[in-house]
Scaffold this motif. Structure first.
Motif, short mmCIF file in Angstrom:
data_model
loop_
_atom_site.label_atom_id
_atom_site.label_comp_id
_atom_site.label_asym_id
_atom_site.label_seq_id
_atom_site.Cartn_x
_atom_site.Cartn_y
_atom_site.Cartn_z
N LEU A 29 0.53 -1.14 0.09
CA LEU A 29 -0.11 0.10 -0.03
C LEU A 29 1.02 1.22 -0.17
O LEU A 29 0.29 2.25 -0.77
N ILE A 30 2.16 1.12 0.68
CA ILE A 30 3.10 2.39 0.55
C ILE A 30 3.31 2.65 -0.85
O ILE A 30 3.33 3.79 -1.34
N PHE A 31 3.78 1.38 -1.59
CA PHE A 31 3.98 1.71 -3.00
C PHE A 31 2.72 2.00 -3.59
O PHE A 31 3.09 3.28 -4.55
N PRO B 272 12.62 0.56 7.52
CA PRO B 272 13.11 0.26 6.42
C PRO B 272 12.21 -0.14 5.01
O PRO B 272 12.68 0.24 4.01
N THR B 273 11.23 -0.62 5.12
CA THR B 273 10.24 -0.86 4.02
C THR B 273 9.95 0.48 3.35
O THR B 273 9.95 0.57 2.20
N ASP B 274 9.60 1.39 4.27
CA ASP B 274 9.22 2.64 3.81
C ASP B 274 10.26 3.18 2.86
O ASP B 274 10.21 3.85 1.71
N ARG B 275 11.62 3.18 3.46
CA ARG B 275 12.84 3.85 2.92
C ARG B 275 12.99 2.80 1.41
O ARG B 275 13.31 3.51 0.39
N TRP C 259 1.11 9.60 5.72
CA TRP C 259 1.63 9.24 6.93
C TRP C 259 1.22 7.65 7.14
O TRP C 259 0.44 6.95 6.70
N ASP C 260 2.50 7.15 7.70
CA ASP C 260 2.54 5.64 7.94
C ASP C 260 2.33 5.57 9.45
O ASP C 260 2.73 6.29 10.48
N CYS C 261 0.93 5.05 9.43
CA CYS C 261 0.33 5.08 10.88
C CYS C 261 0.20 3.72 11.67
O CYS C 261 -0.45 3.12 12.51
N SER C 262 1.39 2.61 11.18
CA SER C 262 1.35 1.37 11.74
C SER C 262 1.54 1.30 13.24
O SER C 262 0.82 0.36 13.48
N HIS C 263 2.11 2.28 13.81
CA HIS C 263 2.34 2.22 15.23
C HIS C 263 1.54 3.50 15.96
O HIS C 263 1.38 3.40 17.27
N ALA C 264 0.51 4.05 15.27
CA ALA C 264 -0.39 4.93 15.70
C ALA C 264 -1.66 4.15 15.79
O ALA C 264 -2.49 4.59 16.56
N ALA D 106 6.73 6.80 15.55
CA ALA D 106 7.98 6.50 15.09
C ALA D 106 8.34 5.01 15.61
O ALA D 106 8.23 4.82 16.69
N TYR D 107 8.80 4.04 14.63
CA TYR D 107 8.76 2.66 15.17
C TYR D 107 9.67 2.39 16.30
O TYR D 107 9.71 1.60 16.95
N ARG D 108 10.83 3.18 16.35
CA ARG D 108 12.02 3.19 17.32
C ARG D 108 11.68 4.06 18.59
O ARG D 108 11.62 3.40 19.57
N PHE E 101 5.89 10.22 6.00
CA PHE E 101 6.43 10.15 7.59
C PHE E 101 5.67 9.33 8.50
O PHE E 101 4.45 8.93 8.16
N SER E 102 6.20 8.79 9.58
CA SER E 102 5.44 8.04 10.39
C SER E 102 4.69 8.74 11.56
O SER E 102 5.31 9.79 11.91
N GLY E 103 3.49 8.35 11.87
CA GLY E 103 2.73 9.19 12.88
C GLY E 103 3.35 8.95 14.46
O GLY E 103 3.67 9.90 14.70
N TYR F 107 -1.61 -5.73 12.26
CA TYR F 107 -1.19 -6.83 13.26
C TYR F 107 -0.71 -6.34 14.44
O TYR F 107 -0.41 -7.28 15.25
N LYS F 108 -0.58 -5.08 14.68
CA LYS F 108 -0.03 -4.50 15.92
C LYS F 108 -1.11 -4.22 16.90
O LYS F 108 -1.67 -5.26 17.41
N TYR F 109 -1.54 -2.87 17.05
CA TYR F 109 -2.50 -2.71 17.88
C TYR F 109 -3.91 -2.87 17.51
O TYR F 109 -4.90 -2.79 18.04
#
Ligand code: PLP
Length: 418
Positions: A115-117, A145-148, A220-225, A195-197, A191-193, A246-248
């Protein structure tokens, strides 16, 4: 001052902190939800809900029912009767419960990477149609990494330049950094909503406004948000967003991701993988591709309906609990975890904002013994994760995590690090 430099405030001693866990659980309005998850056999403390959420207790029965009633019961008729509309229906529910998105703008499909692609490629196409001179994509240099990888590949394929932005280890994108990075040549910024780290929760409305003021699109990559902080994508005027489930959102390993495309972009939305199930009339077998209206055109091939069964169980829990209450518990959990780290692991550096307003639902601490400690803890059923080069990431999924579990886990972490 960065959180890594902040002086540790005065804290209770370890015994007081330990006693406080039980009273925090007693006062927790969402405490009952921790029993709504399948108990793990060897689990002492699960501190990785931000990587893979635990299964909701109703998932086994829901899967069994799906297999018997929908799959076996309806077989191929299931597509027409039930499943073709499911990616949009579930997308709408995620949009309402977690994203602040009105219906018709969120779709469940593919992996986050795919989906980012699609969104980045769509952003390039839309911007080039309006202004062919724009030739830059913007991203943090320590983005996931995948976003980069995807951004670099697209830049390479389309003769574009990547403008990398550096942020401190314990932070992420800010309006100031964004303002210094975007301009008349910018196509889009991703950008990440959260940040993964570092767990930095960006000031998403302010960053969005800065990017758009330069005539660029924001993704916005909201994977962790998603499911951990309240998002208001419509109100913030976000262009595109994406996130995993698969996270929250506890959709399980390989659960499909979701994408949000603001309604104002639907006219120009161009899926770079135009598949039959994102077409206006999938079963008409026409010669040319004609996209389905709106965000539904982002679908390419057959959606993973089975995985959506588990995801739907967690969306239901979030709908019941409410994202505001989830956020309140998240702040309490991460604040308590930071207090524990300060007292029990004074040699660790907290590489996560101490300001709860800027923090998601995980924290990363840096310590030279991290890699070995995490390996040892996993064998004991205490499960955080390791992040390069010396980070232990502690993910606290509000609905499935108790304060007693946090105390037990961080105490074990302190012993393992020592
Ligand atoms: C921030 C972020 N973006 C993207 C991804 C990749 O997601 P997927 O494996 O669904 O492509 C992850 C995975 O953990 C992630 O944390």
């Amino acid at each position: 001052m960065s959180s890594a430099d902040s002086p540790a405030p005065r804290h209770a001693n370890p015994a007081e902190l330990r006693a406080r866990a039980a009273s925090l659980d007693d006062a927790d309005a969402l405490a009952a939800y921790t029993a709504h998850f399948v108990p793990g056999d060897d689990l002492a403390a699960y501190l990785d809900g931000n990587s893979l959420g635990r299964p909701v207790a109703s998932v086994p029965a829901a899967l069994d029912d799906f297999v018997r009633t929908e799959w076996s019961g309806r077989l191929i008729r299931g597509w027409d009767e039930l499943w073709l509309t499911r990616p949009a229906e579930l997308g709408d529910r995620i949009g309402a419960a977690c994203l602040g998105a009105a219906s018709g703008q969120t779709i469940v499909a593919d992996s986050t990477s795919v989906l980012i692609f699609k969104l980045l490629r769509a952003a390039i196409a839309a911007q080039h149609a309006a202004d062919p001179d724009r030739d830059e994509l913007v991203m943090l240099s320590d983005e996931f990494p995948t976003d980069r990888f995807i951004l670099e590949r697209l830049a390479d394929d389309h003769g574009l330049t990547v403008r990398w932005v550096d942020a401190p280890l314990d932070a992420g994108i800010t309006p100031e950094l964004a303002a210094a990075s975007v301009g008349p040549r910018t196509i889009a910024a991703l950008f990440s909503g959260v940040a993964y780290r570092s767990s930095w929760w960006a000031d998403m409305p302010a960053v969005t406004a800065v990017v758009q003021a330069a005539g660029a699109l924001v993704i916005w990559d909201c994977s962790h948000a998603v499911g951990s902080v309240p998002l208001e994508l419509d109100a913030w005027g976000v262009d595109y967003a994406v996130g995993c489930s698969y996270k929250y959102l506890n959709g399980g390993p390989g659960a499909p991701a979701w994408a949000y495309v603001a309604a104002r972009h639907h006219e120009t939305l161009r899926n770079p993988i135009p598949g039959w199930l994102g077409a206006a009339a999938p079963f008409s077998m026409t010669e040319g591709y004609s996209p389905a209206p709106g965000v539904a055109s982002l679908v390419s091939g057959t959606p993973p309906i089975l995985n959506m069964v588990a995801l739907e169980q967690m969306v239901r829990q979030i709908e019941k609990a409410g994202i505001a209450a989830i956020r309140e518990k998240s702040i309490a959990l991460t604040s308590y975890a930071i207090e524990l780290v300060d007292v029990l692991i004074p040699a660790a550096v907290v590489s996560t904002p101490r300001d709860p307003a800027r923090r998601g639902s995980h924290l990363t601490i840096d310590h030279p013994n991290s890699a070995l400690a995490v390996e040892r803890l996993w064998a004991q059923g205490v499960i955080p994760d390791f992040r390069h080069p010396s980070g232990v990431r502690i993910g606290l999924s509000p609905l499935s995590t108790s304060f007693v579990e946090v105390e037990r886990g961080i105490r074990a972490l302190a012993e393992a690090l020592a």
